[in-house]
Design a protein around this motif. Structure first.
Motif, mmCIF file in Angstrom:
data_model
loop_
_atom_site.group_PDB
_atom_site.id
_atom_site.type_symbol
_atom_site.label_atom_id
_atom_site.label_comp_id
_atom_site.label_asym_id
_atom_site.label_seq_id
_atom_site.Cartn_x
_atom_site.Cartn_y
_atom_site.Cartn_z
ATOM 1 N N ILE A 150 3.324 8.310 4.663
ATOM 2 C CA ILE A 150 3.856 8.490 6.022
ATOM 3 C C ILE A 150 2.714 8.469 7.033
ATOM 4 C CG2 ILE A 150 5.010 10.129 7.564
ATOM 5 C CD1 ILE A 150 6.705 10.982 5.087
ATOM 6 N N LYS A 151 1.643 9.182 6.720
ATOM 7 C CA LYS A 151 0.493 9.226 7.619
ATOM 8 C C LYS A 151 -0.109 7.830 7.797
ATOM 9 C CE LYS A 151 -3.943 11.471 8.324
ATOM 10 N NZ LYS A 151 -4.930 12.403 7.822
ATOM 11 N N ARG A 152 -0.244 7.080 6.723
ATOM 12 C CA ARG A 152 -0.818 5.732 6.783
ATOM 13 C C ARG A 152 0.050 4.812 7.644
ATOM 14 N NH1 ARG A 152 -3.062 1.814 7.966
ATOM 15 N NH2 ARG A 152 -3.603 0.088 6.621
ATOM 16 N N LEU A 153 1.374 4.909 7.473
ATOM 17 C CA LEU A 153 2.288 4.087 8.262
ATOM 18 C C LEU A 153 2.194 4.444 9.742
ATOM 19 C CD1 LEU A 153 4.521 1.953 8.357
ATOM 20 C CD2 LEU A 153 6.164 3.776 7.946
ATOM 21 N N GLU A 181 10.421 8.219 12.418
ATOM 22 C CA GLU A 181 10.519 6.797 12.080
ATOM 23 C C GLU A 181 9.726 6.480 10.818
ATOM 24 O OE1 GLU A 181 10.941 4.684 16.452
ATOM 25 O OE2 GLU A 181 8.957 5.272 15.734
ATOM 26 N N ALA A 182 8.513 7.018 10.739
ATOM 27 C CA ALA A 182 7.669 6.761 9.570
ATOM 28 C C ALA A 182 8.284 7.368 8.318
ATOM 29 C CB ALA A 182 6.264 7.309 9.797
ATOM 30 N N LYS A 183 8.821 8.579 8.434
ATOM 31 C CA LYS A 183 9.442 9.244 7.281
ATOM 32 C C LYS A 183 10.653 8.443 6.798
ATOM 33 C CE LYS A 183 11.641 13.601 5.948
ATOM 34 N NZ LYS A 183 13.025 13.176 5.789
ATOM 35 N N ASP A 184 11.495 8.008 7.730
ATOM 36 C CA ASP A 184 12.675 7.217 7.362
ATOM 37 C C ASP A 184 12.274 5.904 6.696
ATOM 38 O OD1 ASP A 184 14.239 9.209 8.430
ATOM 39 O OD2 ASP A 184 14.707 8.133 10.288
ATOM 40 N N TYR A 185 11.256 5.261 7.232
ATOM 41 C CA TYR A 185 10.790 3.987 6.685
ATOM 42 C C TYR A 185 10.271 4.169 5.261
ATOM 43 C CZ TYR A 185 8.395 -0.520 6.534
ATOM 44 O OH TYR A 185 7.995 -1.791 6.201
ATOM 45 N N VAL A 186 9.417 5.182 5.055
ATOM 46 C CA VAL A 186 8.850 5.436 3.731
ATOM 47 C C VAL A 186 9.945 5.814 2.757
ATOM 48 C CG1 VAL A 186 7.351 7.020 2.424
ATOM 49 C CG2 VAL A 186 6.533 5.976 4.554
ATOM 50 N N GLU A 187 10.903 6.621 3.197
ATOM 51 C CA GLU A 187 12.005 6.991 2.303
ATOM 52 C C GLU A 187 12.855 5.776 1.936
ATOM 53 O OE1 GLU A 187 13.972 10.202 4.347
ATOM 54 O OE2 GLU A 187 12.665 11.700 3.416
ATOM 55 N N SER A 188 13.019 4.843 2.856
ATOM 56 C CA SER A 188 13.797 3.653 2.515
ATOM 57 C C SER A 188 13.028 2.759 1.543
ATOM 58 C CB SER A 188 14.173 2.881 3.786
ATOM 59 O OG SER A 188 13.030 2.336 4.384
ATOM 60 N N GLU A 245 0.836 -1.206 0.000
ATOM 61 C CA GLU A 245 0.000 0.000 0.000
ATOM 62 C C GLU A 245 0.870 1.255 0.000
ATOM 63 O OE1 GLU A 245 -3.323 2.152 2.859
ATOM 64 O OE2 GLU A 245 -2.809 0.061 3.233
ATOM 65 N N LEU A 246 1.930 1.245 0.806
ATOM 66 C CA LEU A 246 2.834 2.397 0.866
ATOM 67 C C LEU A 246 3.526 2.613 -0.479
ATOM 68 C CD1 LEU A 246 4.438 1.794 4.376
ATOM 69 C CD2 LEU A 246 2.594 3.381 3.799
ATOM 70 N N LEU A 247 3.977 1.527 -1.105
ATOM 71 C CA LEU A 247 4.628 1.642 -2.412
ATOM 72 C C LEU A 247 3.660 2.198 -3.456
ATOM 73 C CD1 LEU A 247 6.709 -1.650 -2.414
ATOM 74 C CD2 LEU A 247 7.615 0.682 -2.421
ATOM 75 N N SER A 248 2.404 1.791 -3.374
ATOM 76 C CA SER A 248 1.385 2.300 -4.292
ATOM 77 C C SER A 248 1.204 3.806 -4.105
ATOM 78 C CB SER A 248 0.064 1.573 -4.053
ATOM 79 O OG SER A 248 -0.954 2.139 -4.822
ATOM 80 N N LEU A 249 1.166 4.249 -2.862
ATOM 81 C CA LEU A 249 1.049 5.687 -2.593
ATOM 82 C C LEU A 249 2.278 6.437 -3.106
ATOM 83 C CD1 LEU A 249 -0.483 5.615 1.007
ATOM 84 C CD2 LEU A 249 -1.580 6.528 -1.044
ATOM 85 N N LEU A 250 3.445 5.857 -2.914
ATOM 86 C CA LEU A 250 4.671 6.504 -3.389
ATOM 87 C C LEU A 250 4.698 6.604 -4.910
ATOM 88 C CD1 LEU A 250 7.288 4.908 -0.979
ATOM 89 C CD2 LEU A 250 6.571 7.305 -1.054
ATOM 90 N N GLN A 251 4.197 5.589 -5.587
ATOM 91 C CA GLN A 251 4.160 5.622 -7.051
ATOM 92 C C GLN A 251 3.236 6.727 -7.552
ATOM 93 O OE1 GLN A 251 3.026 1.627 -8.011
ATOM 94 N NE2 GLN A 251 5.133 0.842 -7.880
ATOM 95 N N ARG A 252 2.252 7.093 -6.735
ATOM 96 C CA ARG A 252 1.328 8.171 -7.103
ATOM 97 C C ARG A 252 1.762 9.516 -6.522
ATOM 98 N NH1 ARG A 252 -3.919 6.086 -4.788
ATOM 99 N NH2 ARG A 252 -2.677 4.480 -3.834
ATOM 100 N N ASP A 253 3.038 9.600 -6.113
ATOM 101 C CA ASP A 253 3.606 10.823 -5.533
ATOM 102 C C ASP A 253 2.804 11.320 -4.332
ATOM 103 O OD1 ASP A 253 5.797 11.002 -7.259
ATOM 104 O OD2 ASP A 253 4.585 11.996 -8.803
#
Length: 121
Positions: A98-101, A111-118, A84-92
Motif C-alpha cells: 500500500i505504501k509503495r503504491l 484508494e491504495a488499500k482498495d487497489y492492493v486488496e483487489s 512489485e505489489l503482487l510480490s510484496l503481497l506474496q510475502r505478506d
C-alpha cells in the motif's frame, strides 16, 4: 517613510498570495498528470478525484466510477508496479505494498488499500 512601508507590506501580501496560488496550481497539475498516467495505463479515474471538474455531467461520471485494479499494460500483462505489489503481497507485506503504491501513484490511503486488496483477490 510610512508610505514606503505600506507599499512594502502590500507587495509582501501580494507575493504570499501568488505563492499560495502557484502551489495550488502545481498540486492540481500533478494530480492531472497522475490521472493521465492512470488513463494511459487503462485504469479509470478514482471516485474522489480532488481536481474540480467543470461540468455537472463530468462530476456525475467521476462520482459514479470507481478505481479498479485494471492498471495493466495494453497487451494485458501486469505493469511493473503491479508485479512489485503482487510480490510484496506474496510475502505478506500488504502494508508495504500500500505504501509503495501511494508513493508511486500519489493515491489516498483508501484508494491504495482498495487497489492492493483487489490485486490480492
Amino acid at each position: 517613510m510610512e508610505m514606503n512601508t505600506m507599499i512594502f507590506i502590500v507587495f509582501l501580501l501580494f507575493m504570499l498570495i501568488s505563492l499560495v496560488r502557484m502551489a495550488s496550481l502545481q498540486r492540481q497539475l500533478n494530480e492531472l498528470k497522475r490521472d493521465v498516467e492512470r488513463l494511459e495505463n487503462g485504469a479509470r479515474m478514482p471516485s474522489n478525484a480532488s481536481v474540480p471538474l467543470t461540468s455537472s455531467s463530468s462530476q456525475q461520471y467521476a462520482s459514479s466510477t470507481s478505481f479498479t485494479a485494471s492498471s495493466s499494460t495494453i497487451d494485458g500483462a501486469p505493469s511493473e508496479l503491479d508485479q512489485e505489489l503482487l510480490s510484496l503481497l506474496q510475502r505478506d507485506q500488504k502494508i508495504k505494498a500500500i505504501k509503495r503504491l501511494r508513493e508511486a501513484r500519489g493515491l489516498s490511503l483508501k484508494e491504495a488499500k482498495d487497489y492492493v486488496e483487489s490485486l490480492d483477490r
